[in-house]
Motif scaffolding. Sequence first.
Motif, PDB file in Angstrom:
ATOM      1  N   GLN A 115      -8.069  36.071  20.898  1.00 37.72           N
ATOM      2  CA  GLN A 115      -9.107  36.398  21.606  1.00 37.72           C
ATOM      3  C   GLN A 115      -8.657  35.997  23.101  1.00 37.72           C
ATOM      4  OE1 GLN A 115     -12.268  33.654  20.097  1.00 37.72           O
ATOM      5  NE2 GLN A 115     -12.989  35.045  18.771  1.00 37.72           N
ATOM      6  N   GLU A 116      -7.831  34.904  23.323  1.00 35.14           N
ATOM      7  CA  GLU A 116      -7.268  34.794  24.447  1.00 35.14           C
ATOM      8  C   GLU A 116      -6.438  35.909  25.104  1.00 35.14           C
ATOM      9  OE1 GLU A 116      -5.627  30.968  24.190  1.00 35.14           O
ATOM     10  OE2 GLU A 116      -7.556  29.791  24.473  1.00 35.14           O
ATOM     11  N   ALA A 117      -5.694  36.342  24.243  1.00 36.88           N
ATOM     12  CA  ALA A 117      -4.655  37.457  24.506  1.00 36.88           C
ATOM     13  C   ALA A 117      -5.492  38.609  24.726  1.00 36.88           C
ATOM     14  CB  ALA A 117      -3.681  37.728  23.269  1.00 36.88           C
ATOM     15  N   THR A 118      -6.505  38.843  24.106  1.00 37.84           N
ATOM     16  CA  THR A 118      -7.383  40.209  24.523  1.00 37.84           C
ATOM     17  C   THR A 118      -8.062  40.056  25.696  1.00 37.84           C
ATOM     18  OG1 THR A 118      -7.907  40.543  22.142  1.00 37.84           O
ATOM     19  CG2 THR A 118      -9.341  41.386  23.483  1.00 37.84           C
ATOM     20  N   GLU A 119      -8.624  38.915  25.871  1.00 39.77           N
ATOM     21  CA  GLU A 119      -9.175  38.433  27.296  1.00 39.77           C
ATOM     22  C   GLU A 119      -8.118  38.809  28.483  1.00 39.77           C
ATOM     23  OE1 GLU A 119     -10.581  34.497  27.136  1.00 39.77           O
ATOM     24  OE2 GLU A 119     -12.418  35.062  25.925  1.00 39.77           O
ATOM     25  N   VAL A 120      -7.023  38.179  28.321  1.00 45.62           N
ATOM     26  CA  VAL A 120      -5.865  38.461  29.316  1.00 45.62           C
ATOM     27  C   VAL A 120      -5.681  39.935  29.455  1.00 45.62           C
ATOM     28  CG1 VAL A 120      -3.593  38.086  29.792  1.00 45.62           C
ATOM     29  CG2 VAL A 120      -4.929  36.140  28.888  1.00 45.62           C
ATOM     30  N   THR A 121      -5.562  40.728  28.295  1.00 42.18           N
ATOM     31  CA  THR A 121      -5.352  42.174  28.242  1.00 42.18           C
ATOM     32  C   THR A 121      -6.579  43.143  29.026  1.00 42.18           C
ATOM     33  OG1 THR A 121      -4.033  42.003  26.328  1.00 42.18           O
ATOM     34  CG2 THR A 121      -4.743  44.333  27.000  1.00 42.18           C
ATOM     35  N   ASN A 122      -7.488  42.618  28.804  1.00 39.13           N
ATOM     36  CA  ASN A 122      -8.686  43.211  29.472  1.00 39.13           C
ATOM     37  C   ASN A 122      -8.646  42.837  31.117  1.00 39.13           C
ATOM     38  OD1 ASN A 122      -9.731  44.390  27.214  1.00 39.13           O
ATOM     39  ND2 ASN A 122     -11.197  42.419  26.669  1.00 39.13           N
ATOM     40  N   GLU A 123      -8.336  41.656  31.411  1.00 43.17           N
ATOM     41  CA  GLU A 123      -8.386  41.150  32.647  1.00 43.17           C
ATOM     42  C   GLU A 123      -7.191  42.201  33.440  1.00 43.17           C
ATOM     43  OE1 GLU A 123      -7.377  37.472  35.597  1.00 43.17           O
ATOM     44  OE2 GLU A 123      -7.385  37.111  33.422  1.00 43.17           O
ATOM     45  N   ASN A 124      -6.324  42.338  32.806  1.00 39.85           N
ATOM     46  CA  ASN A 124      -5.115  43.052  33.163  1.00 39.85           C
ATOM     47  C   ASN A 124      -5.395  44.659  33.510  1.00 39.85           C
ATOM     48  OD1 ASN A 124      -2.925  41.528  33.726  1.00 39.85           O
ATOM     49  ND2 ASN A 124      -1.562  42.570  32.306  1.00 39.85           N
ATOM     50  N   LEU A 125      -6.358  45.012  32.708  1.00 37.42           N
ATOM     51  CA  LEU A 125      -6.773  46.513  32.944  1.00 37.42           C
ATOM     52  C   LEU A 125      -7.740  46.482  34.216  1.00 37.42           C
ATOM     53  CD1 LEU A 125      -8.351  47.266  29.355  1.00 37.42           C
ATOM     54  CD2 LEU A 125      -6.105  48.181  30.534  1.00 37.42           C
ATOM     55  N   LEU A 126      -8.464  45.382  34.563  1.00 33.19           N
ATOM     56  CA  LEU A 126      -8.718  45.427  36.303  1.00 33.19           C
ATOM     57  C   LEU A 126      -7.939  45.375  37.204  1.00 33.19           C
ATOM     58  CD1 LEU A 126     -12.000  43.151  35.358  1.00 33.19           C
ATOM     59  CD2 LEU A 126     -12.004  45.403  35.261  1.00 33.19           C
ATOM     60  N   PHE A 127      -7.005  44.587  36.998  1.00 33.00           N
ATOM     61  CA  PHE A 127      -5.821  44.152  37.949  1.00 33.00           C
ATOM     62  C   PHE A 127      -5.259  45.617  38.193  1.00 33.00           C
ATOM     63  CE2 PHE A 127      -6.035  39.811  37.287  1.00 33.00           C
ATOM     64  CZ  PHE A 127      -6.100  39.360  39.133  1.00 33.00           C
ATOM     65  N   ALA A 128      -4.928  46.334  36.696  1.00 32.35           N
ATOM     66  CA  ALA A 128      -4.349  47.580  37.108  1.00 32.35           C
ATOM     67  C   ALA A 128      -5.121  48.783  37.566  1.00 32.35           C
ATOM     68  CB  ALA A 128      -3.917  47.866  35.610  1.00 32.35           C
ATOM     69  N   GLU A 129      -6.145  48.808  37.327  1.00 31.88           N
ATOM     70  CA  GLU A 129      -7.157  49.785  38.162  1.00 31.88           C
ATOM     71  C   GLU A 129      -7.169  49.639  39.722  1.00 31.88           C
ATOM     72  OE1 GLU A 129     -11.797  51.232  38.210  1.00 31.88           O
ATOM     73  OE2 GLU A 129     -10.940  49.904  36.595  1.00 31.88           O
ATOM     74  N   THR A 172      -4.894  47.987  41.346  1.00 32.28           N
ATOM     75  CA  THR A 172      -3.536  48.190  41.775  1.00 32.28           C
ATOM     76  C   THR A 172      -3.252  49.491  42.009  1.00 32.28           C
ATOM     77  OG1 THR A 172      -2.678  46.117  40.474  1.00 32.28           O
ATOM     78  CG2 THR A 172      -0.973  47.545  41.270  1.00 32.28           C
ATOM     79  N   ASN A 173      -3.795  50.446  41.052  1.00 30.64           N
ATOM     80  CA  ASN A 173      -3.745  52.047  40.967  1.00 30.64           C
ATOM     81  C   ASN A 173      -4.260  52.348  42.435  1.00 30.64           C
ATOM     82  OD1 ASN A 173      -2.043  52.146  38.741  1.00 30.64           O
ATOM     83  ND2 ASN A 173      -3.932  52.519  37.391  1.00 30.64           N
ATOM     84  N   LEU A 174      -5.426  51.732  42.612  1.00 27.75           N
ATOM     85  CA  LEU A 174      -6.298  52.394  43.791  1.00 27.75           C
ATOM     86  C   LEU A 174      -5.430  51.793  45.171  1.00 27.75           C
ATOM     87  CD1 LEU A 174      -9.817  51.034  42.960  1.00 27.75           C
ATOM     88  CD2 LEU A 174      -9.035  53.736  43.171  1.00 27.75           C
ATOM     89  N   ILE A 175      -4.670  50.682  45.111  1.00 30.85           N
ATOM     90  CA  ILE A 175      -3.997  50.521  46.216  1.00 30.85           C
ATOM     91  C   ILE A 175      -2.758  51.249  46.174  1.00 30.85           C
ATOM     92  CG2 ILE A 175      -2.514  48.420  47.159  1.00 30.85           C
ATOM     93  CD1 ILE A 175      -4.437  46.419  45.830  1.00 30.85           C
ATOM     94  N   ASN A 176      -2.302  51.785  45.124  1.00 28.28           N
ATOM     95  CA  ASN A 176      -0.949  52.272  45.176  1.00 28.28           C
ATOM     96  C   ASN A 176      -1.315  53.765  45.799  1.00 28.28           C
ATOM     97  OD1 ASN A 176       1.839  52.749  44.754  1.00 28.28           O
ATOM     98  ND2 ASN A 176       1.188  54.109  42.953  1.00 28.28           N
ATOM     99  N   ASN A 177      -2.552  54.324  45.737  1.00 26.52           N
ATOM    100  CA  ASN A 177      -3.104  55.670  46.020  1.00 26.52           C
ATOM    101  C   ASN A 177      -3.144  55.509  47.529  1.00 26.52           C
ATOM    102  OD1 ASN A 177      -2.900  56.789  43.529  1.00 26.52           O
ATOM    103  ND2 ASN A 177      -5.410  56.342  43.221  1.00 26.52           N
ATOM    104  N   LYS A 178      -3.572  54.436  48.058  1.00 26.18           N
ATOM    105  CA  LYS A 178      -3.803  54.164  49.406  1.00 26.18           C
ATOM    106  C   LYS A 178      -2.550  53.903  50.367  1.00 26.18           C
ATOM    107  CE  LYS A 178      -8.427  52.147  49.075  1.00 26.18           C
ATOM    108  NZ  LYS A 178      -9.259  50.757  49.448  1.00 26.18           N
ATOM    109  N   ILE A 179      -1.723  53.378  49.613  1.00 21.57           N
ATOM    110  CA  ILE A 179      -0.101  53.410  50.177  1.00 21.57           C
ATOM    111  C   ILE A 179       0.447  54.642  50.229  1.00 21.57           C
ATOM    112  CG2 ILE A 179       2.043  52.618  49.654  1.00 21.57           C
ATOM    113  CD1 ILE A 179       0.966  50.132  48.360  1.00 21.57           C
TER     114      ILE A 179
END
Length: 231
Positions: free
Chosen positions: A108-122, A124-131
């Motif tokens: 469950q903790e691994a799943t929570e960390v993975t879901n949190e990573n999805l938000l970070f990835a989203e 990060t992608n927006l930041i990368n687009n702005k860059i």
Amino acid sequence: MNIFKRLLKIGQAEIHALVDKMENPIRLIENGIEEMKQQLSELTEAYILNRAQIIRNENLAKNKLNDAESYEAKAVLLLQKAQKQEIESSKADHLALEALNIKKKLTQEATEVTNENLLFAEKTNLINNKIDILKFNIAKWEKELSTLKAKQRINNASEFANQQMANIDNNSTIELLKKMKLKLQNQEAHNDATEEIIQLSTEQQIDYLLDSSDNTAMQDLEQLKQKIKNL
């Protein structure tokens, strides 16, 4: 007007007022480019921080899943030992259940960390687009700035030439040149007159010498005739 919206982020009315009052548009564009570069630096730093967090989360989730698998393996081992009567069945069940509960918690903790990573990835992608957009705009406006500077140099040179031409009329330089030309002509005429006087004086001196020479020769001729007659 889009350049000022993008560079300075000000309203339409302020843009028109600024354009009317600006004295150095080149400097204004340079400031706008510097502002975009500052934004690029800040976004790049944010991108690096997000990417670092993503990598940490990926490693954390991976470790939790590995630990969960190891606890499942422990539960299997306990049950196998109970079958072989190497450990009491009730004790094996109890320990195996605890291992499976830990496995479930880690999963469950691994799943929570993975879901949190999805938000970070989203994000990060927006930041990368702005860059990418900022890099494109910076490159575009630096090229535009180079062209504008070249045009400004040409305009400044033309303006300087026009001012010089205007100054020629305003300062009566043409009249001055005419006076200088007349003075040179007068000097030339004076030199010619002087040469004529010198030439005339020289010719008179030569005539005088020739006349003197002729008189002396006549005297010598008479003397020679007399000498011959006396012989």
